[in-house]
Design a protein around this motif. Structure first.
Motif, PDB file in Angstrom:
ATOM      1  N   SER A  12       0.815  -1.208   0.000  1.00  0.00           N
ATOM      2  CA  SER A  12       0.000   0.000   0.000  1.00  0.00           C
ATOM      3  C   SER A  12       0.848   1.257   0.000  1.00  0.00           C
ATOM      4  CB  SER A  12      -0.958   0.000   1.194  1.00  0.00           C
ATOM      5  OG  SER A  12      -0.219   0.020   2.402  1.00  0.00           O
ATOM      6  N   SER A  13       2.172   1.098   0.068  1.00  0.00           N
ATOM      7  CA  SER A  13       3.061   2.256  -0.002  1.00  0.00           C
ATOM      8  C   SER A  13       4.388   1.845  -0.616  1.00  0.00           C
ATOM      9  CB  SER A  13       3.282   2.872   1.382  1.00  0.00           C
ATOM     10  OG  SER A  13       3.929   1.943   2.230  1.00  0.00           O
ATOM     11  N   GLY A  14       5.085   2.832  -1.138  1.00  0.00           N
ATOM     12  CA  GLY A  14       6.398   2.587  -1.724  1.00  0.00           C
ATOM     13  C   GLY A  14       7.230   3.857  -1.675  1.00  0.00           C
ATOM     14  N   PHE A  15       8.541   3.702  -1.718  1.00  0.00           N
ATOM     15  CA  PHE A  15       9.459   4.827  -1.555  1.00  0.00           C
ATOM     16  C   PHE A  15      10.710   4.564  -2.371  1.00  0.00           C
ATOM     17  CE2 PHE A  15      12.915   6.997   0.726  1.00  0.00           C
ATOM     18  CZ  PHE A  15      12.387   8.282   0.828  1.00  0.00           C
ATOM     19  N   ALA A  16      11.219   5.579  -3.065  1.00  0.00           N
ATOM     20  CA  ALA A  16      12.457   5.448  -3.834  1.00  0.00           C
ATOM     21  C   ALA A  16      13.268   6.728  -3.708  1.00  0.00           C
ATOM     22  CB  ALA A  16      12.155   5.167  -5.307  1.00  0.00           C
ATOM     23  N   VAL A  17      14.584   6.579  -3.816  1.00  0.00           N
ATOM     24  CA  VAL A  17      15.518   7.698  -3.699  1.00  0.00           C
ATOM     25  C   VAL A  17      16.362   7.778  -4.964  1.00  0.00           C
ATOM     26  CG1 VAL A  17      17.470   8.633  -2.375  1.00  0.00           C
ATOM     27  CG2 VAL A  17      15.646   7.398  -1.196  1.00  0.00           C
ATOM     28  N   LEU A  18      16.520   8.983  -5.500  1.00  0.00           N
ATOM     29  CA  LEU A  18      17.461   9.182  -6.609  1.00  0.00           C
ATOM     30  C   LEU A  18      18.839   8.808  -6.087  1.00  0.00           C
ATOM     31  CD1 LEU A  18      17.621  10.307  -9.552  1.00  0.00           C
ATOM     32  CD2 LEU A  18      18.248  12.498  -8.528  1.00  0.00           C
ATOM     33  N   PRO A  19      19.523   7.829  -6.709  1.00  0.00           N
ATOM     34  CA  PRO A  19      20.754   7.312  -6.114  1.00  0.00           C
ATOM     35  C   PRO A  19      21.938   8.274  -6.124  1.00  0.00           C
ATOM     36  CG  PRO A  19      20.325   6.260  -8.218  1.00  0.00           C
ATOM     37  CD  PRO A  19      19.137   7.114  -7.915  1.00  0.00           C
ATOM     38  N   ALA A  20      21.936   9.250  -7.034  1.00  0.00           N
ATOM     39  CA  ALA A  20      23.060  10.182  -7.121  1.00  0.00           C
ATOM     40  C   ALA A  20      22.584  11.471  -7.790  1.00  0.00           C
ATOM     41  CB  ALA A  20      24.208   9.577  -7.932  1.00  0.00           C
ATOM     42  N   SER A  21      23.329  12.528  -7.559  1.00  0.00           N
ATOM     43  CA  SER A  21      23.016  13.800  -8.215  1.00  0.00           C
ATOM     44  C   SER A  21      23.139  13.639  -9.726  1.00  0.00           C
ATOM     45  CB  SER A  21      23.965  14.885  -7.717  1.00  0.00           C
ATOM     46  OG  SER A  21      23.775  15.084  -6.330  1.00  0.00           O
ATOM     47  N   MET A  22      22.400  14.474 -10.470  1.00  0.00           N
ATOM     48  CA  MET A  22      22.434  14.387 -11.927  1.00  0.00           C
ATOM     49  C   MET A  22      22.403  15.775 -12.548  1.00  0.00           C
ATOM     50  SD  MET A  22      18.549  13.295 -12.993  1.00  0.00           S
ATOM     51  CE  MET A  22      18.781  13.772 -14.689  1.00  0.00           C
ATOM     52  N   SER A  23      23.052  15.910 -13.685  1.00  0.00           N
ATOM     53  CA  SER A  23      23.088  17.166 -14.427  1.00  0.00           C
ATOM     54  C   SER A  23      21.921  17.232 -15.405  1.00  0.00           C
ATOM     55  CB  SER A  23      24.402  17.286 -15.208  1.00  0.00           C
ATOM     56  OG  SER A  23      24.379  18.460 -16.009  1.00  0.00           O
ATOM     57  N   LEU A  24      21.392  18.433 -15.589  1.00  0.00           N
ATOM     58  CA  LEU A  24      20.371  18.688 -16.601  1.00  0.00           C
ATOM     59  C   LEU A  24      20.955  19.436 -17.794  1.00  0.00           C
ATOM     60  CD1 LEU A  24      17.456  19.776 -14.246  1.00  0.00           C
ATOM     61  CD2 LEU A  24      17.739  17.575 -15.410  1.00  0.00           C
ATOM     62  N   MET A  25      22.272  19.587 -17.829  1.00  0.00           N
ATOM     63  CA  MET A  25      22.923  20.380 -18.875  1.00  0.00           C
ATOM     64  C   MET A  25      22.978  19.662 -20.225  1.00  0.00           C
ATOM     65  SD  MET A  25      23.403  23.240 -17.470  1.00  0.00           S
ATOM     66  CE  MET A  25      24.381  24.029 -18.747  1.00  0.00           C
ATOM     67  N   GLY A  26      22.749  18.358 -20.273  1.00  0.00           N
ATOM     68  CA  GLY A  26      22.809  17.629 -21.537  1.00  0.00           C
ATOM     69  C   GLY A  26      21.583  17.822 -22.412  1.00  0.00           C
ATOM     70  N   ALA A  27      20.500  18.319 -21.840  1.00  0.00           N
ATOM     71  CA  ALA A  27      19.268  18.534 -22.611  1.00  0.00           C
ATOM     72  C   ALA A  27      19.116  20.015 -22.917  1.00  0.00           C
ATOM     73  CB  ALA A  27      18.064  18.048 -21.814  1.00  0.00           C
ATOM     74  N   ALA A  28      18.437  20.301 -24.000  1.00  0.00           N
ATOM     75  CA  ALA A  28      18.169  21.689 -24.373  1.00  0.00           C
ATOM     76  C   ALA A  28      17.239  22.331 -23.349  1.00  0.00           C
ATOM     77  CB  ALA A  28      17.534  21.741 -25.763  1.00  0.00           C
ATOM     78  N   SER A  29      17.328  23.638 -23.229  1.00  0.00           N
ATOM     79  CA  SER A  29      16.431  24.390 -22.370  1.00  0.00           C
ATOM     80  C   SER A  29      14.989  24.079 -22.754  1.00  0.00           C
ATOM     81  CB  SER A  29      16.707  25.885 -22.523  1.00  0.00           C
ATOM     82  OG  SER A  29      15.736  26.640 -21.828  1.00  0.00           O
TER      83      SER A  29
END
Length: 158
Positions: A12-29
């Motif tokens: 009835s519940s679930g939880f997840a964590v982003l495992p590491a920081s990530m850059s958004l610079m690879g995608a266009a604005s």
């Protein structure tokens, strides 16, 4: 809490964590990207979906305006979860003409109630948006480390 449906255990519940920081610079604005953070809603029902999104954004030009946004996407339905869009952090620097070094960090929460008719995969997406055309973002990314985590959670309420 767990239950069963047709002999299959349903959480009835679930939880997840982003495992590491990530850059958004690879995608266009303006282009949303998959952060890799997702959860499966195991069955039909009404869920509370919650995300805490940590981001940092840096600019190196005076008179600039940019933000990092986030949203939840129902991958199964191919649609944005209604009312899940949020601005995580924004820099708006309008004074002067000299180069300015700015970096802002922030976290925001996304909280929505979402009803589904079957199992669904929900993922977190993020975007870097340069609002002014006179410059570009120097640094943009999501954070997830010992200082603060980017997380995604569901809880079935009905």
């Amino acid at each position: 809490m767990t239950g069963t449906a047709s002999g299959i255990e349903i959480r009835s519940s679930g939880f997840a964590v982003l495992p590491a920081s990530m850059s958004l610079m690879g995608a266009a604005s303006g282009v949303f990207v998959d952060t890799g953070l997702s959860l499966v809603l195991p069955t039909a029902g009404t869920y509370h979906l919650d995300a805490v999104v940590r981001a940092s954004l840096g600019r190196m030009t005076a008179g600039e305006n940019a933000f990092i946004g986030a949203r939840l996407v129902d991958v199964t339905a191919g649609a944005v979860v209604p009312a899940s869009e949020a601005i995580v952090v924004q820099i708006a620097e309008y004074g002067g003409t000299a180069a300015t070094g700015l970096e802002w960090n922030g976290s925001t929460a996304i909280s929505v109630e979402y009803a589904v008719a079957s199992a669904r995969t929900i993922r977190l997406e993020a975007v870097r948006q340069d609002i002014n055309a006179t410059g570009s973002t120097d640094h943009a990314g999501l954070g997830s480390d010992a200082n603060a985590r980017t997380t995604l959670r569901y809880h079935r309420v009905a």
